[in-house]
Design an enzyme around this catalytic site. Structure first.
Site, PDB file in Angstrom:
ATOM      1  CG  ASP A 187       6.573  18.059 -26.390  1.00 46.31           C
ATOM      2  OD1 ASP A 187       6.777  17.597 -25.247  1.00 46.31           O
ATOM      3  OD2 ASP A 187       5.828  17.489 -27.221  1.00 46.31           O
ATOM      4  NE  ARG A 213       3.784   3.134  10.639  1.00 42.75           N
ATOM      5  CZ  ARG A 213       4.566   3.891   9.855  1.00 42.75           C
ATOM      6  NH1 ARG A 213       5.532   4.627  10.395  1.00 42.75           N
ATOM      7  NH2 ARG A 213       4.393   3.929   8.569  1.00 42.75           N
ATOM      8  CB  SER A 252       0.664  28.620  -5.656  1.00 44.62           C
ATOM      9  OG  SER A 252       1.177  28.281  -4.392  1.00 44.62           O
ATOM     10  CE1 TYR A 270       8.451  19.777   3.664  1.00 43.41           C
ATOM     11  CE2 TYR A 270      10.220  18.238   4.178  1.00 43.41           C
ATOM     12  CZ  TYR A 270       9.240  19.114   4.593  1.00 43.41           C
ATOM     13  OH  TYR A 270       9.027  19.318   5.925  1.00 43.41           O
ATOM     14  CG  HIS A 306      -1.580   1.306   1.487  1.00 46.27           C
ATOM     15  ND1 HIS A 306      -2.592   1.821   0.701  1.00 46.27           N
ATOM     16  CD2 HIS A 306      -1.350   2.255   2.455  1.00 46.27           C
ATOM     17  CE1 HIS A 306      -2.953   3.001   1.164  1.00 46.27           C
ATOM     18  NE2 HIS A 306      -2.217   3.302   2.227  1.00 46.27           N
ATOM     19  CE  LYS A 337       5.417  26.780  -0.531  1.00 42.82           C
ATOM     20  NZ  LYS A 337       5.622  27.744  -1.541  1.00 42.82           N
ATOM     21  CB  SER A 385      10.485   6.368 -14.179  1.00 39.08           C
ATOM     22  OG  SER A 385       9.421   7.210 -14.506  1.00 39.08           O
ATOM     23  CB  SER A 386      11.751   9.687 -10.254  1.00 35.34           C
ATOM     24  OG  SER A 386      10.567   9.089  -9.858  1.00 35.34           O
ATOM     25  CG  HIS A 417      12.395  14.459  11.593  1.00 30.90           C
ATOM     26  ND1 HIS A 417      12.317  15.654  10.942  1.00 30.90           N
ATOM     27  CD2 HIS A 417      11.726  13.594  10.810  1.00 30.90           C
ATOM     28  CE1 HIS A 417      11.630  15.515   9.818  1.00 30.90           C
ATOM     29  NE2 HIS A 417      11.261  14.260   9.726  1.00 30.90           N
ATOM     30  CG  HIS A 418      11.691  10.222   9.317  1.00 33.64           C
ATOM     31  ND1 HIS A 418      10.339  10.158   9.060  1.00 33.64           N
ATOM     32  CD2 HIS A 418      12.161  11.285   8.603  1.00 33.64           C
ATOM     33  CE1 HIS A 418      10.008  11.115   8.201  1.00 33.64           C
ATOM     34  NE2 HIS A 418      11.093  11.825   7.923  1.00 33.64           N
ATOM     35  CD1 TRP A 430       6.286   3.503   4.238  1.00 34.36           C
ATOM     36  CD2 TRP A 430       7.438   4.293   2.489  1.00 34.36           C
ATOM     37  NE1 TRP A 430       6.695   4.782   4.540  1.00 34.36           N
ATOM     38  CE2 TRP A 430       7.398   5.293   3.488  1.00 34.36           C
ATOM     39  CE3 TRP A 430       8.105   4.575   1.293  1.00 34.36           C
ATOM     40  CZ2 TRP A 430       8.023   6.546   3.329  1.00 34.36           C
ATOM     41  CZ3 TRP A 430       8.719   5.817   1.148  1.00 34.36           C
ATOM     42  CH2 TRP A 430       8.670   6.772   2.151  1.00 34.36           C
ATOM     43  CG  HIS A 465      12.116  14.774   5.836  1.00 32.38           C
ATOM     44  ND1 HIS A 465      11.046  14.370   6.592  1.00 32.38           N
ATOM     45  CD2 HIS A 465      11.952  16.101   5.665  1.00 32.38           C
ATOM     46  CE1 HIS A 465      10.287  15.400   6.885  1.00 32.38           C
ATOM     47  NE2 HIS A 465      10.814  16.473   6.335  1.00 32.38           N
ATOM     48  CB  THR A 470       5.721  25.156   6.217  1.00 32.93           C
ATOM     49  OG1 THR A 470       6.876  24.373   5.899  1.00 32.93           O
ATOM     50  CG2 THR A 470       4.484  24.419   5.751  1.00 32.93           C
ATOM     51  CD  GLU A 476       9.361  10.296  -2.464  1.00 29.84           C
ATOM     52  OE1 GLU A 476      10.331  10.651  -3.150  1.00 29.84           O
ATOM     53  OE2 GLU A 476       8.282   9.931  -2.938  1.00 29.84           O
TER      54      GLU A 476
END
Lengths: 534, 44
Positions: free
Chosen positions: A114, A458, A276, A265, A85, A339, A177-178, A310-311, A150, A261, A336, A263
């Site tokens: 293009d 979890r 925006s 963002y 998932h 924004k 790909s990314s 921090h993870h 994950w 991390h 943040t 990722e």
């Protein structure tokens, strides 16, 4: 942004000559296409398909958690569900969705014909179905799909069956790909802007994607390195992460979160870009503090590389380390918040209307702020040690990922659908989709704050009786949320088949090039002659 | 920055410029990939 256009000789009529494609028809059109609009559409449909697959997995998880005890699936399969998932939603659904937006919009918003590397663009997309197939195939090999989460932490990854290898290869493909997509986006934005379209005149969506693409180029190879080292630990006798051979499992966590991390963002910055565009359009005002939005986005991106640990406060790091990562993480709240306040100021005294895209943008604003605040709670090392790996964390990141990124993607589809297809969706049904999503999302995830604070871990298929009520509510909400998304599919298919004709500038307050300079639907080839932006 | 070089008759120089930009970015990505493995393989 507010680009002023030179209308002389570069009007809508000038672009009508290229509103159909040449070459293969049928399926081969889509296999061989190098057109950014075709490829953008394929990205969006692929991500929706993956969203459905990942969503079914979420419902299996929630069905099992409806009651304490083991009812529907065995624990191993439950772990495979949570793992797949997460992987499918992050890499297969949300990221490709925003790459789809980038493909559709960046050339049109900067006045380019293009993407810079049109053939590589085709390859970037067509890698994805193979990667997705590898991920799903892992269920059918001996040992089944990996049940490692994950994040793919060692040493579990070293012990898993063949499904782990398929997942590693899938991650490699998704990363390639990314990276190719990011190279394309950076090159397009830096080199192919229309005359007069300076960087600081670009729509904020282009800015957020430019910064996101740099993040991807810097962080994706790190993930690729981490899973490659996992692969060599599994099959080639190395011991990067295998403690039995002198390796360090915690090293994997550091490397993974150095990618992981940024990722977060990578997923949320393009969503910021979409919001925006939507908020000023329905406020009928220019975006407040454009320059500060650009600098805030860049600040968030830079800070995202110095907060990874921090993870992992609970792995046993020195207090000075915890303090550094805690302060750095709380620092991200500053740009943040800038924004958030800029978006609020954009709406302040605007002529607001509340069509479906605006509703999703406002839903994002409200719920993402909540997700941001629970993130601040978790950034505090002393608190996080209590809440680590509880459902509080699950609630937090779903407020960011679902209400942040997914709601924005829905808002973006509704916002640009008239421009993409030349047809209008059913506004009433769109509002139903928003309110059903909003209500069921909160039923699903708000209560998870409570079960998490009460200590529910979890990634468990069974739990003590004390957590039953919150889990029942959450599961009911999840099924409601899942079913609501079928309404989204119906709205899109209905609009495609029998939607009313959309105006060239469907939204009064929209002011970027695709609205001011192109008809609806946007022609197959747009801006072969570049517009002049003053 | 001279924008819009990919258009019309000036397409060729832009192609070279795009290729150069793309190769620089690809080199950065490859360097990150190799460096992270080399760091923990060779320098432990």
């Amino acid at each position: 942004m507010s680009a002023v256009l030179d209308e002389h000789g570069h009007g809508k009529d000038g672009d009508h000559h290229g509103d159909h494609h040449h070459g293969y028809g049928g399926l081969m059109r889509w296999v061989t296409t190098t057109n950014h609009k075709d490829i953008g559409s394929m990205y969006l449909w692929f991500s929706f398909a993956m969203f459905m697959v990942g969503g079914v997995m979420a419902l299996v998880i929630r069905a099992e958690l409806f009651s304490p005890g083991l009812q529907i699936v065995n624990p191993e399969f439950f772990n495979q569900m949570t793992t797949m998932h997460g992987l499918i939603m992050v890499f297969g659904a949300i990221m490709p969705a925003f790459v789809g937006f980038a493909n559709w919009l960046i050339p049109m918003q900067i006045g380019a014909p293009d993407m810079a590397f049109a053939r590589m663009n085709n390859w970037s997309f067509w890698i994805l179905p193979f990667a997705g197939t590898l991920l799903i195939m892992s269920f059918f090999v001996p040992g089944g799909a990996p049940g490692v989460g994950w994040t793919m932490y060692a040493p579990l990854t070293v012990q898993m069956g063949m499904g782990m290898d398929l997942t590693i290869f899938a991650i490699h493909l998704l990363g390639m790909s990314s990276i190719m997509g990011s190279i394309n986006i950076v090159t397009t934005i830096l080199n192919m802007r229309a005359p007069g379209m300076t960087l600081m005149k670009m729509p904020l969506f282009c800015w957020t994607w430019l910064i996101t693409a740099y993040l991807l180029i810097a962080s994706m190879p790190v993930l690729a390195g981490a899973v490659t080292m996992t692969l060599t630990d599994r099959h080639f006798g190395t011991s990067f992460f295998n403690a039995a051979g002198g390796g360090d499992p915690v090293l994997y966590q550091h490397i993974f979160w150095f990618f992981g991390h940024p990722e977060v963002y990578i997923i949320i910055l393009p969503a910021f870009g979409v919001v925006s565009q939507i908020l000023p359009a329905f406020s009928r005002k220019p975006l407040f503090g454009y320059a500060s939005m650009v600098y805030a986005t860049a600040s968030i991106a830079i800070l995202s590389f110095i907060v990874w640990a921090h993870h992992m406060y609970t792995v046993g790091m020195p207090v000075t380390g915890q303090l550094f990562f805690m302060y750095a993480t709380t620092l991200i709240a500053v740009p943040t918040a800038a924004k958030i306040f800029n978006w609020l100021a954009t709406m302040w005294r605007g002529s607001l209307t509340f069509e479906t895209p605006m509703l999703f943008a406002l839903g994002f604003l409200f719920l993402f702020t909540m997700g941001g605040f629970s993130g601040l709670v978790l950034s505090l090392a002393a608190v996080d040690i209590q809440l680590h790996d509880t459902y509080y964390v699950v609630a937090h990141f779903h407020y960011v990922m679902v209400a942040g990124a997914l709601f924005t993607a829905f808002g973006g589809v509704y916002f640009w659908f008239p421009k993409w297809t030349g047809k209008m969706y059913d506004e009433t049904l769109g509002k139903w989709h928003f309110w059903l999503s909003m209500i069921f999302f909160n039923i699903t995830f708000f209560v998870q704050h409570f079960s998490g604070l009460a200590g529910m871990p979890r990634r468990i298929p069974d739990y003590p009786l004390i957590f039953e009520t919150w889990n029942k509510i959450s599961s009911i909400g999840a099924f409601g949320f899942g079913l609501s998304q079928l309404l989204f599919l119906y709205i899109i298919l209905k609009a495609l088949s029998s939607g009313e004709k959309a105006a060239d500038k469907q939204w009064e307050g929209a002011d970027s090039l695709e609205w001011t300079h192109l008809p609806s639907p946007a022609p197959y080839h747009s801006f072969e002659t570049p517009p002049v932006v003053k | 920055m001279s924008a819009g070089l990919a258009h019309g008759a000036q397409a060729r120089p832009a192609m070279n410029r795009n290729t150069r930009t793309g190769l620089v970015l690809a080199a950065i990505a490859l360097a990150f990939f190799l460096a992270i493995i080399a760091k923990y393989w060779l320098i432990r």
